[in-house]
Design a protein around this motif. Sequence first.
Motif, PDB file in Angstrom:
ATOM      1  N   GLU A  88      26.917  -7.922  38.583  1.00 15.94           N
ATOM      2  CA  GLU A  88      27.167  -8.790  37.426  1.00 15.94           C
ATOM      3  C   GLU A  88      25.880  -9.534  37.021  1.00 15.94           C
ATOM      4  O   GLU A  88      25.577  -9.682  35.846  1.00 15.94           O
ATOM      5  CB  GLU A  88      28.298  -9.768  37.766  1.00 15.94           C
ATOM      6  N   ILE A  89      25.103  -9.987  38.014  1.00 16.01           N
ATOM      7  CA  ILE A  89      23.823 -10.641  37.739  1.00 16.01           C
ATOM      8  C   ILE A  89      22.908  -9.690  36.964  1.00 16.01           C
ATOM      9  O   ILE A  89      22.295 -10.058  35.965  1.00 16.01           O
ATOM     10  CB  ILE A  89      23.146 -11.104  39.049  1.00 16.01           C
ATOM     11  N   LYS A  90      22.858  -8.469  37.436  1.00 20.73           N
ATOM     12  CA  LYS A  90      22.021  -7.457  36.792  1.00 20.73           C
ATOM     13  C   LYS A  90      22.454  -7.230  35.346  1.00 20.73           C
ATOM     14  O   LYS A  90      21.642  -7.202  34.419  1.00 20.73           O
ATOM     15  CB  LYS A  90      22.118  -6.128  37.569  1.00 20.73           C
ATOM     16  N   ARG A  91      23.763  -7.084  35.169  1.00 21.10           N
ATOM     17  CA  ARG A  91      24.309  -6.825  33.834  1.00 21.10           C
ATOM     18  C   ARG A  91      24.004  -7.987  32.882  1.00 21.10           C
ATOM     19  O   ARG A  91      23.558  -7.777  31.750  1.00 21.10           O
ATOM     20  CB  ARG A  91      25.833  -6.621  33.930  1.00 21.10           C
ATOM     21  N   LEU A  92      24.201  -9.219  33.359  1.00 19.78           N
ATOM     22  CA  LEU A  92      24.025 -10.381  32.484  1.00 19.78           C
ATOM     23  C   LEU A  92      22.554 -10.607  32.152  1.00 19.78           C
ATOM     24  O   LEU A  92      22.214 -11.043  31.050  1.00 19.78           O
ATOM     25  CB  LEU A  92      24.659 -11.619  33.120  1.00 19.78           C
ATOM     26  N   LYS A  93      21.680 -10.313  33.090  1.00 18.38           N
ATOM     27  CA  LYS A  93      20.237 -10.427  32.807  1.00 18.38           C
ATOM     28  C   LYS A  93      19.854  -9.457  31.708  1.00 18.38           C
ATOM     29  O   LYS A  93      19.100  -9.788  30.795  1.00 18.38           O
ATOM     30  CB  LYS A  93      19.421 -10.164  34.073  1.00 18.38           C
ATOM     31  N   LYS A  94      20.383  -8.244  31.813  1.00 19.83           N
ATOM     32  CA  LYS A  94      20.106  -7.229  30.812  1.00 19.83           C
ATOM     33  C   LYS A  94      20.602  -7.674  29.437  1.00 19.83           C
ATOM     34  O   LYS A  94      20.014  -7.370  28.409  1.00 19.83           O
ATOM     35  CB  LYS A  94      20.770  -5.905  31.223  1.00 19.83           C
ATOM     36  N   GLU A  95      21.687  -8.436  29.428  1.00 14.69           N
ATOM     37  CA  GLU A  95      22.262  -8.936  28.170  1.00 14.69           C
ATOM     38  C   GLU A  95      21.507 -10.150  27.632  1.00 14.69           C
ATOM     39  O   GLU A  95      21.840 -10.681  26.579  1.00 14.69           O
ATOM     40  CB  GLU A  95      23.742  -9.319  28.371  1.00 14.69           C
ATOM     41  N   GLY A  96      20.513 -10.623  28.390  1.00 18.42           N
ATOM     42  CA  GLY A  96      19.674 -11.707  27.873  1.00 18.42           C
ATOM     43  C   GLY A  96      20.002 -13.103  28.397  1.00 18.42           C
ATOM     44  O   GLY A  96      19.425 -14.087  27.933  1.00 18.42           O
ATOM     45  N   PHE A  97      20.929 -13.199  29.331  1.00 17.82           N
ATOM     46  CA  PHE A  97      21.247 -14.506  29.901  1.00 17.82           C
ATOM     47  C   PHE A  97      20.205 -14.890  30.956  1.00 17.82           C
ATOM     48  O   PHE A  97      19.653 -14.023  31.625  1.00 17.82           O
ATOM     49  CB  PHE A  97      22.636 -14.487  30.557  1.00 17.82           C
ATOM     50  N   THR A  98      19.953 -16.188  31.071  1.00 16.86           N
ATOM     51  CA  THR A  98      19.060 -16.663  32.123  1.00 16.86           C
ATOM     52  C   THR A  98      19.886 -16.947  33.367  1.00 16.86           C
ATOM     53  O   THR A  98      20.732 -17.837  33.383  1.00 16.86           O
ATOM     54  CB  THR A  98      18.326 -17.943  31.686  1.00 16.86           C
ATOM     55  N   VAL A  99      19.643 -16.134  34.395  1.00 12.02           N
ATOM     56  CA  VAL A  99      20.357 -16.317  35.658  1.00 12.02           C
ATOM     57  C   VAL A  99      19.494 -17.194  36.553  1.00 12.02           C
ATOM     58  O   VAL A  99      18.308 -16.910  36.755  1.00 12.02           O
ATOM     59  CB  VAL A  99      20.655 -14.955  36.326  1.00 12.02           C
ATOM     60  N   LEU A 100      20.077 -18.271  37.059  1.00  9.93           N
ATOM     61  CA  LEU A 100      19.299 -19.225  37.852  1.00  9.93           C
ATOM     62  C   LEU A 100      19.048 -18.746  39.275  1.00  9.93           C
ATOM     63  O   LEU A 100      18.149 -19.225  39.947  1.00  9.93           O
ATOM     64  CB  LEU A 100      19.996 -20.588  37.874  1.00  9.93           C
ATOM     65  N   ASN A 101      19.855 -17.805  39.726  1.00 10.81           N
ATOM     66  CA  ASN A 101      19.698 -17.300  41.094  1.00 10.81           C
ATOM     67  C   ASN A 101      19.522 -15.791  41.059  1.00 10.81           C
ATOM     68  O   ASN A 101      20.475 -15.069  40.788  1.00 10.81           O
ATOM     69  CB  ASN A 101      20.931 -17.640  41.931  1.00 10.81           C
ATOM     70  N   GLU A 102      18.310 -15.351  41.337  1.00  2.00           N
ATOM     71  CA  GLU A 102      18.011 -13.918  41.344  1.00  2.00           C
ATOM     72  C   GLU A 102      18.938 -13.193  42.313  1.00  2.00           C
ATOM     73  O   GLU A 102      19.456 -12.127  42.020  1.00  2.00           O
ATOM     74  CB  GLU A 102      16.561 -13.689  41.756  1.00  2.00           C
TER      75      GLU A 102
END
Length: 135
Positions: A88-102
């Motif tokens: 999900e982190i990977k998917r959301l990063k790809k969608e342009g969201f800033t994820v605070l925890n890699e």
Amino acid sequence: MKKIEHIGIAVKNIEDSNLLFKKLFGKAHYKIEDVVSEGVKTSFFKSGPNKIELLEATREDSPIAKFIEKKGEGIHHIAFAVDNIRKEIKRLKKEGFTVLNESPKKGADNKLVAFLHPKTTNGVLIELCQEIDDK
Ligand code: ZN
């Protein structure tokens, strides 16, 4: 994302708020937990199928202390349950969201958690959480 797992509320004094929410829901919290790494003390309430997490800062540099200083007490985050947090982190990063925890970290309530920066989610801090499988 599957469903809202819980809503997090920042409070100044968790003992006072535990009493307040006990009156509100008609039953006491079912769990208290210190998350030392985050500088927070949390308590959890159930209301039907829904969960509320209260968060009190235990250190001055805690994210909760900073939040209350800036905005006062109130809704701090909305947490969504996910099956596979890394995916999900990977998917959301790809969608342009800033994820605070890699990579996800250990949160309260036996969960792996990661947060999305509110600047990319219309001002709402979003938590992703995945149940840790102990088996
Ligand atoms: Zn939470």
